[in-house]
Design an enzyme around this catalytic site. Structure first.
Site, PDB file in Angstrom:
ATOM      1  N   VAL A   1      10.791   4.659   9.510  1.00  0.00           N
ATOM      2  CA  VAL A   1       9.897   5.864   9.270  1.00  0.00           C
ATOM      3  C   VAL A   1       8.684   5.849   8.934  1.00  0.00           C
ATOM      4  CG1 VAL A   1      12.081   7.067   8.601  1.00  0.00           C
ATOM      5  CG2 VAL A   1      10.960   5.713   6.996  1.00  0.00           C
TER       6      VAL A   1
ATOM      7  N   ASP B   1      14.418  -0.684   1.405  1.00  0.00           N
ATOM      8  CA  ASP B   1      15.145  -0.957   2.608  1.00  0.00           C
ATOM      9  C   ASP B   1      16.280  -1.805   2.592  1.00  0.00           C
ATOM     10  OD1 ASP B   1      16.000  -1.422   5.391  1.00  0.00           O
ATOM     11  OD2 ASP B   1      13.835  -1.770   6.171  1.00  0.00           O
TER      12      ASP B   1
ATOM     13  N   ARG C   1       0.146   6.673   7.779  1.00  0.00           N
ATOM     14  CA  ARG C   1       0.255   6.933   6.253  1.00  0.00           C
ATOM     15  C   ARG C   1      -0.043   8.543   5.632  1.00  0.00           C
ATOM     16  NH1 ARG C   1       0.989   1.842   3.890  1.00  0.00           N
ATOM     17  NH2 ARG C   1      -0.183   0.022   4.871  1.00  0.00           N
TER      18      ARG C   1
ATOM     19  N   LYS D   1       0.861  -1.199  -0.041  1.00  0.00           N
ATOM     20  CA  LYS D   1       0.068  -0.007  -0.106  1.00  0.00           C
ATOM     21  C   LYS D   1       0.701   1.135  -0.003  1.00  0.00           C
ATOM     22  CE  LYS D   1      -3.206  -2.268   3.095  1.00  0.00           C
ATOM     23  NZ  LYS D   1      -3.525  -2.430   4.513  1.00  0.00           N
ATOM     24  N   GLY D   2       2.222   1.339   0.435  1.00  0.00           N
ATOM     25  CA  GLY D   2       2.951   2.215   0.594  1.00  0.00           C
ATOM     26  C   GLY D   2       2.977   3.328  -0.393  1.00  0.00           C
TER      27      GLY D   2
ATOM     28  N   ASP E   1       7.315   2.922  -2.838  1.00  0.00           N
ATOM     29  CA  ASP E   1       7.578   3.976  -1.744  1.00  0.00           C
ATOM     30  C   ASP E   1       8.995   4.227  -0.993  1.00  0.00           C
ATOM     31  OD1 ASP E   1       7.631   1.361  -0.469  1.00  0.00           O
ATOM     32  OD2 ASP E   1       5.924   1.931   1.032  1.00  0.00           O
TER      33      ASP E   1
ATOM     34  N   LYS F   1      16.748   3.952   1.781  1.00  0.00           N
ATOM     35  CA  LYS F   1      17.697   4.040   3.387  1.00  0.00           C
ATOM     36  C   LYS F   1      19.160   3.363   3.115  1.00  0.00           C
ATOM     37  CE  LYS F   1      14.126   2.561   6.205  1.00  0.00           C
ATOM     38  NZ  LYS F   1      13.424   1.537   7.393  1.00  0.00           N
TER      39      LYS F   1
HETATM   40  P1  IMP Z   1      12.704  -4.078   1.787  1.00  0.00           P
HETATM   41  O1  IMP Z   1      12.212  -5.609   1.082  1.00  0.00           O
HETATM   42  O2  IMP Z   1      13.487  -4.509   3.148  1.00  0.00           O
HETATM   43  O3  IMP Z   1      13.224  -3.144   0.641  1.00  0.00           O
HETATM   44  O4  IMP Z   1      11.396  -3.608   2.229  1.00  0.00           O
HETATM   45  C1  IMP Z   1      10.551  -2.846   1.437  1.00  0.00           C
HETATM   46  C2  IMP Z   1       9.272  -2.750   1.970  1.00  0.00           C
HETATM   47  O5  IMP Z   1       9.193  -2.429   3.399  1.00  0.00           O
HETATM   48  C3  IMP Z   1       8.967  -1.191   1.614  1.00  0.00           C
HETATM   49  O6  IMP Z   1       8.245  -1.019   0.314  1.00  0.00           O
HETATM   50  C4  IMP Z   1       8.005  -0.651   2.650  1.00  0.00           C
HETATM   51  O7  IMP Z   1       6.407  -0.956   2.255  1.00  0.00           O
HETATM   52  C5  IMP Z   1       8.257  -1.410   3.867  1.00  0.00           C
HETATM   53  N1  IMP Z   1       9.403  -0.739   4.596  1.00  0.00           N
HETATM   54  C6  IMP Z   1      10.596  -0.452   4.774  1.00  0.00           C
HETATM   55  N2  IMP Z   1      11.154   0.227   5.343  1.00  0.00           N
HETATM   56  C7  IMP Z   1      10.117   0.912   6.079  1.00  0.00           C
HETATM   57  C8  IMP Z   1       9.813   1.870   7.265  1.00  0.00           C
HETATM   58  O8  IMP Z   1      11.051   2.442   7.608  1.00  0.00           O
HETATM   59  N3  IMP Z   1       8.532   2.339   7.430  1.00  0.00           N
HETATM   60  C9  IMP Z   1       7.434   1.575   6.991  1.00  0.00           C
HETATM   61  N4  IMP Z   1       7.632   0.769   6.034  1.00  0.00           N
HETATM   62  C10 IMP Z   1       8.762   0.403   5.605  1.00  0.00           C
HETATM   63 MG    MG Z   2       6.314  -1.148  -0.142  1.00  0.00          MG
END
Ligand code: IMP
Ligand code: MG
Length: 178
Positions: free
Chosen positions: A155, A105, A167, A45-46, A102, A133
């Protein structure tokens, strides 16, 4: 909205900084995709707020579709296990696809998504991410349209949530646990 909450910490990116960056990303995409009809794939949803702002800064006919994936569940750490909750309606064959995320990470969600979408034989596939990040990426995925780099904290705001809250904030802030 909820901005007085004790869970909201330091503001990392202001509304003005976000809007200026979205405009810049929209202009870049407009230039790079001139004469084309890109398909923006938002990751729910982000990315819903970023997608809404971005498409209004792209001066091209764009198609939009959404996909919902879950990588965290209710946790605040990526598990690397990605589940497709809602798949695309669109056929990607021969399309110029831009994944709209969005935040990156660990990069694990993106890595999974890219592999999944490439298997559908698009003409091209690029990524546009609003926030990245610093120092957390466990993969080497290239993000062609990269927004704003932020510290490796959890965040909220501008579409990003903590257990579905915050959100609606127009800025990006640190989330403070209870
Ligand atoms: P990744 O797979 O670790 O890159 O995480 C990706 C997804 O996790 C992003 O698309 C976000 O929806 C969620 N996410 C990652 N970091 C944050 C944060 O700091 N706050 C809220 N959602 C996050
Ligand atoms: Mg996401």
């Amino acid at each position: 909205m909820d901005s007085d909450s004790k869970n909201i910490g330091k503001i990392f990116v202001t509304e003005e900084e976000i809007q200026a960056k979205v405009k810049e990303l929209g202009q870049l995409i407009t230039k790079d995709y001139a004469g084309k009809n890109p398909l923006l794939v938002g990751v729910l949803k982000g990315a819903f707020i970023f997608m809404a702002d971005l498409i209004r800064e792209i001066d091209l006919e764009c198609d939009v579709d959404f996909m919902a994936v879950s990588s965290y569940g209710a946790a605040t750490r990526s598990s690397g296990v990605v589940r497709i909750i809602k798949d695309l309606d669109a056929d990607l064959t021969d399309r110029d696809v831009i994944i709209v995320e969005d935040i990156i990470d660990s990069g694990l969600t993106l890595s999974y998504l890219k592999k999944n979408l490439l298997a559908r034989l698009p003409q091209s596939l690029e990524v546009c991410a609003m926030f990245v990040k610093e120092g957390l990426q466990k993969t080497n995925e290239t993000v062609k349209y990269e927004g704003i780099s932020i510290p490796p904290d959890f965040v909220v705001g501008y579409g990003l949530d903590a257990a579905e809250k915050f959100r609606g904030l127009s800025y990006l802030a640190a989330y403070l646990k209870d």
